[in-house]
Design a protein around this motif. Structure first.
Motif, PDB file in Angstrom:
ATOM      1  N   GLY A 139       0.810  -1.236   0.009  1.00 28.87           N
ATOM      2  CA  GLY A 139      -0.150   0.152   0.017  1.00 28.87           C
ATOM      3  C   GLY A 139       0.948   1.148   0.099  1.00 28.87           C
ATOM      4  N   LEU A 140      -0.047   2.380  -0.153  1.00 33.28           N
ATOM      5  CA  LEU A 140       0.844   3.694  -0.385  1.00 33.28           C
ATOM      6  C   LEU A 140       1.437   4.392   0.849  1.00 33.28           C
ATOM      7  CD1 LEU A 140      -2.236   5.631  -2.331  1.00 33.28           C
ATOM      8  CD2 LEU A 140      -0.597   3.741  -3.054  1.00 33.28           C
ATOM      9  N   GLU A 141       0.655   4.191   1.980  1.00 35.41           N
ATOM     10  CA  GLU A 141       1.219   4.745   3.261  1.00 35.41           C
ATOM     11  C   GLU A 141       2.750   4.003   3.094  1.00 35.41           C
ATOM     12  OE1 GLU A 141       2.006   7.283   5.518  1.00 35.41           O
ATOM     13  OE2 GLU A 141       0.247   7.412   4.430  1.00 35.41           O
ATOM     14  N   MET A 142       2.708   2.779   3.364  1.00 36.04           N
ATOM     15  CA  MET A 142       3.923   2.167   3.676  1.00 36.04           C
ATOM     16  C   MET A 142       5.016   2.369   2.665  1.00 36.04           C
ATOM     17  SD  MET A 142       3.211  -1.575   5.090  1.00 36.04           S
ATOM     18  CE  MET A 142       1.961  -1.824   6.356  1.00 36.04           C
ATOM     19  N   ALA A 143       4.551   2.766   1.219  1.00 36.26           N
ATOM     20  CA  ALA A 143       5.726   3.013   0.269  1.00 36.26           C
ATOM     21  C   ALA A 143       6.150   4.424   0.688  1.00 36.26           C
ATOM     22  CB  ALA A 143       4.789   2.819  -1.150  1.00 36.26           C
ATOM     23  N   ARG A 144       5.325   5.384   1.203  1.00 35.32           N
ATOM     24  CA  ARG A 144       5.784   6.820   1.671  1.00 35.32           C
ATOM     25  C   ARG A 144       6.604   6.492   2.719  1.00 35.32           C
ATOM     26  NH1 ARG A 144       0.213   8.545   1.238  1.00 35.32           N
ATOM     27  NH2 ARG A 144      -0.015   9.777  -0.500  1.00 35.32           N
ATOM     28  N   GLU A 145       6.357   5.675   3.570  1.00 35.77           N
ATOM     29  CA  GLU A 145       7.728   5.619   4.668  1.00 35.77           C
ATOM     30  C   GLU A 145       9.002   5.067   4.053  1.00 35.77           C
ATOM     31  OE1 GLU A 145       4.209   4.525   7.971  1.00 35.77           O
ATOM     32  OE2 GLU A 145       5.798   3.535   8.000  1.00 35.77           O
ATOM     33  N   THR A 146       8.806   4.097   3.259  1.00 41.03           N
ATOM     34  CA  THR A 146      10.048   3.540   2.702  1.00 41.03           C
ATOM     35  C   THR A 146      10.727   4.527   1.835  1.00 41.03           C
ATOM     36  OG1 THR A 146       8.659   1.421   2.379  1.00 41.03           O
ATOM     37  CG2 THR A 146      10.495   1.509   0.992  1.00 41.03           C
ATOM     38  N   ALA A 147       9.904   5.453   1.013  1.00 45.00           N
ATOM     39  CA  ALA A 147      10.569   6.369   0.571  1.00 45.00           C
ATOM     40  C   ALA A 147      11.443   7.349   1.297  1.00 45.00           C
ATOM     41  CB  ALA A 147       9.608   7.331  -0.445  1.00 45.00           C
ATOM     42  N   LEU A 148      11.044   7.559   2.696  1.00 38.24           N
ATOM     43  CA  LEU A 148      11.660   8.340   3.359  1.00 38.24           C
ATOM     44  C   LEU A 148      13.014   7.548   4.000  1.00 38.24           C
ATOM     45  CD1 LEU A 148       8.393   9.764   5.592  1.00 38.24           C
ATOM     46  CD2 LEU A 148       9.942  11.247   4.033  1.00 38.24           C
ATOM     47  N   CYS A 149      12.688   6.473   4.016  1.00 40.34           N
ATOM     48  CA  CYS A 149      13.806   5.763   4.674  1.00 40.34           C
ATOM     49  C   CYS A 149      14.998   5.661   3.532  1.00 40.34           C
ATOM     50  CB  CYS A 149      13.766   3.890   4.906  1.00 40.34           C
ATOM     51  SG  CYS A 149      12.637   3.907   6.408  1.00 40.34           S
ATOM     52  N   ALA A 150      14.492   5.657   2.382  1.00 47.93           N
ATOM     53  CA  ALA A 150      15.361   5.792   0.984  1.00 47.93           C
ATOM     54  C   ALA A 150      16.010   6.990   0.989  1.00 47.93           C
ATOM     55  CB  ALA A 150      14.710   5.478  -0.061  1.00 47.93           C
ATOM     56  N   PRO A 172       0.853   2.455 -11.074  1.00 43.73           N
ATOM     57  CA  PRO A 172       2.235   3.349 -10.518  1.00 43.73           C
ATOM     58  C   PRO A 172       1.767   4.875 -10.394  1.00 43.73           C
ATOM     59  CG  PRO A 172       2.177   2.215 -12.730  1.00 43.73           C
ATOM     60  CD  PRO A 172       0.911   1.944 -12.386  1.00 43.73           C
ATOM     61  N   LYS A 173       0.884   5.550 -10.930  1.00 44.57           N
ATOM     62  CA  LYS A 173       0.639   6.796 -10.305  1.00 44.57           C
ATOM     63  C   LYS A 173       0.386   6.930  -8.937  1.00 44.57           C
ATOM     64  CE  LYS A 173      -4.153   7.916 -11.965  1.00 44.57           C
ATOM     65  NZ  LYS A 173      -4.941   7.073 -11.298  1.00 44.57           N
ATOM     66  N   ASP A 174      -0.053   6.074  -8.276  1.00 43.13           N
ATOM     67  CA  ASP A 174      -0.441   5.899  -6.827  1.00 43.13           C
ATOM     68  C   ASP A 174       0.931   6.260  -6.002  1.00 43.13           C
ATOM     69  OD1 ASP A 174      -2.832   5.455  -7.437  1.00 43.13           O
ATOM     70  OD2 ASP A 174      -2.686   3.265  -7.289  1.00 43.13           O
ATOM     71  N   PHE A 175       1.968   5.625  -6.887  1.00 41.46           N
ATOM     72  CA  PHE A 175       3.177   5.878  -5.930  1.00 41.46           C
ATOM     73  C   PHE A 175       4.133   7.108  -6.304  1.00 41.46           C
ATOM     74  CE2 PHE A 175       1.499   1.533  -6.317  1.00 41.46           C
ATOM     75  CZ  PHE A 175       1.692   1.129  -4.661  1.00 41.46           C
ATOM     76  N   ALA A 176       3.563   7.915  -7.140  1.00 41.23           N
ATOM     77  CA  ALA A 176       4.314   8.975  -7.483  1.00 41.23           C
ATOM     78  C   ALA A 176       4.955   9.846  -6.279  1.00 41.23           C
ATOM     79  CB  ALA A 176       3.351  10.074  -8.636  1.00 41.23           C
ATOM     80  N   ASP A 208       4.216   7.898 -15.503  1.00 41.60           N
ATOM     81  CA  ASP A 208       3.804   8.579 -14.024  1.00 41.60           C
ATOM     82  C   ASP A 208       4.898   8.581 -13.038  1.00 41.60           C
ATOM     83  OD1 ASP A 208       1.482   9.007 -15.261  1.00 41.60           O
ATOM     84  OD2 ASP A 208       0.519   6.912 -14.619  1.00 41.60           O
ATOM     85  N   LEU A 209       5.844   7.461 -13.159  1.00 38.89           N
ATOM     86  CA  LEU A 209       7.095   7.677 -12.293  1.00 38.89           C
ATOM     87  C   LEU A 209       8.250   8.129 -12.788  1.00 38.89           C
ATOM     88  CD1 LEU A 209       6.211   3.940 -10.997  1.00 38.89           C
ATOM     89  CD2 LEU A 209       5.373   6.353 -10.096  1.00 38.89           C
TER      90      LEU A 209
END
Ligand code: ADE
Ligand code: ZN
Length: 328
Positions: A139-150, A172-176, A208-209
């Motif tokens: 899901g999107l929320e975990m992807a956001r947290e992952t991006a912050l770790c990255a 894909p656009k959900d993960f933009a 989109d990405l």
């Protein structure tokens, strides 16, 4: 030199997915967890299809619980890769599995992985770099947290950001947001697409990405205008033919589109994805491709150079590795 002895560059490897089943069984025994249901009678991983594979993957990964476990995994994975002639590898690392996306914990896991990678480089000459990867079906929320770790750990070792997991979950656009965050931190971008999704899924990842590489991307073959765009824009496909054949994306090696994509001018590279799950190695990939398409040393040499050119590591590292490709 036989193709198996040639120096190789691998751009698409899932760190946990590269764990030999014996290694996972050893950790399970140490931690007294019963995960016997994920193995077949010969001790290999057992799964019915791709979606079951993702579940088995998560069960196997559940025994990797500490930075030290990931350090041991790194040592085991790099020993195998080096034995197959790999001189440079980029591995997908997910903070989901390394401390549950807590930034402090993620830093500790990463430090342990890097220390083991440095030791493997000293022992076997293999160079490793990491691509932080979010998992689409989490899901999107975990992807956001992952991006912050990255973003927090972006640099000369964490060099990229990616998206893996179930291609049917979300678009894909959900993960933009996550990809924008990673791009702003200086990370290079790749996304799994066109493995289970069709050509439209590849187009969406590009549009989109803004990725410069696509994980798999093979289903682009059904839309030749898209194939031509990929070729013209120099987008690199991280193709994992053995994975696609074992998971049933294509019925056999000769039906795989890698040859056609290459003939049409696409920059294709070759990787193993999750080697023990698909009973493969880089040597096996090379041998099977050479049998299926009559590819010779010249083709594999070109592919190794394409792969190194598309690697996300810095130019100094690339130049050193290029010399090794040319002198081995
Ligand atoms: N995670 C591990 N292997 C994968 C694959 N082949 N596709 C998508 N996600 C994955
Ligand atoms: Zn993959």
């Amino acid at each position: 030199m036989t193709v198996s002895q040639m120096p190789k560059v691998e751009l698409h490897l899932h760190h946990e997915g590269a764990a030999p089943p014996e290694f996972i069984r050893m950790l399970a025994a140490e931690k007294k967890v019963d995960i016997s249901g994920i193995f077949d009678e010969r001790g290999g991983y057992k799964y019915k299809d791709f979606w079951d594979f993702l579940k088995v993957y998560e069960v196997a990964t559940s025994v990797l619980q500490t930075p030290e476990d990931f350090a041991r995994l790194t040592a085991a994975v790099l020993e195998e890769s080096a034995a197959a002639g790999v001189i440079y590898s980029e591995t997908f690392l997910s903070p989901d599995f390394c401390g549950g996306r807590d930034i402090g914990a993620w830093r500790e896991y990463l430090a342990a992985i890097r220390e083991a990678a440095d030791a493997a480089e000293a022992a076997h000459g293999i160079v490793l770099r990491g691509i932080v990867t979010c998992i689409r079906h989490f899901g999107l929320e975990m992807a956001r947290e992952t991006a912050l770790c990255a973003a927090d750990t972006a640099g000369d070792w964490i060099v990229g950001f990616g998206l893996a997991g179930d291609e049917r979950a979300g678009l894909p656009k959900d993960f933009a947001w996550s990809f924008d965050c990673a791009r702003e931190a200086g990370l290079r971008l790749t996304a799994h697409s066109g493995e289970w999704g069709g050509a439209e899924s590849v187009r969406a990842a590009l549009d989109d990405l803004g990725v410069e590489r696509i994980g798999h991307g093979v289903q682009a073959i059904d839309d030749l205008a898209l194939v031509d765009r990929i070729a013209e824009d120099g987008i690199v496909l991280e193709v994992c033919p053995g994975s696609n054949v074992v998971l049933g994306v294509y019925p056999d090696w000769r039906s795989h589109p890698i040859h056609q994509l290459r003939e049409r001018g696409v920059k294709v590279t070759v990787s193993t994805d999750d080697p023990p799950f698909f009973h493969t190695t880089m040597v096996n990939e090379y041998n099977r491709l050479s049998e299926a398409f009559d590819w010779d040393e010249g083709v594999f040499n070109e592919i190794a150079h394409t792969s190194l050119g598309a690697a996300f590591c810095n130019d100094v590292t690339k130049a050193t590795l290029k010399k090794r490709l040319e002198t081995t």
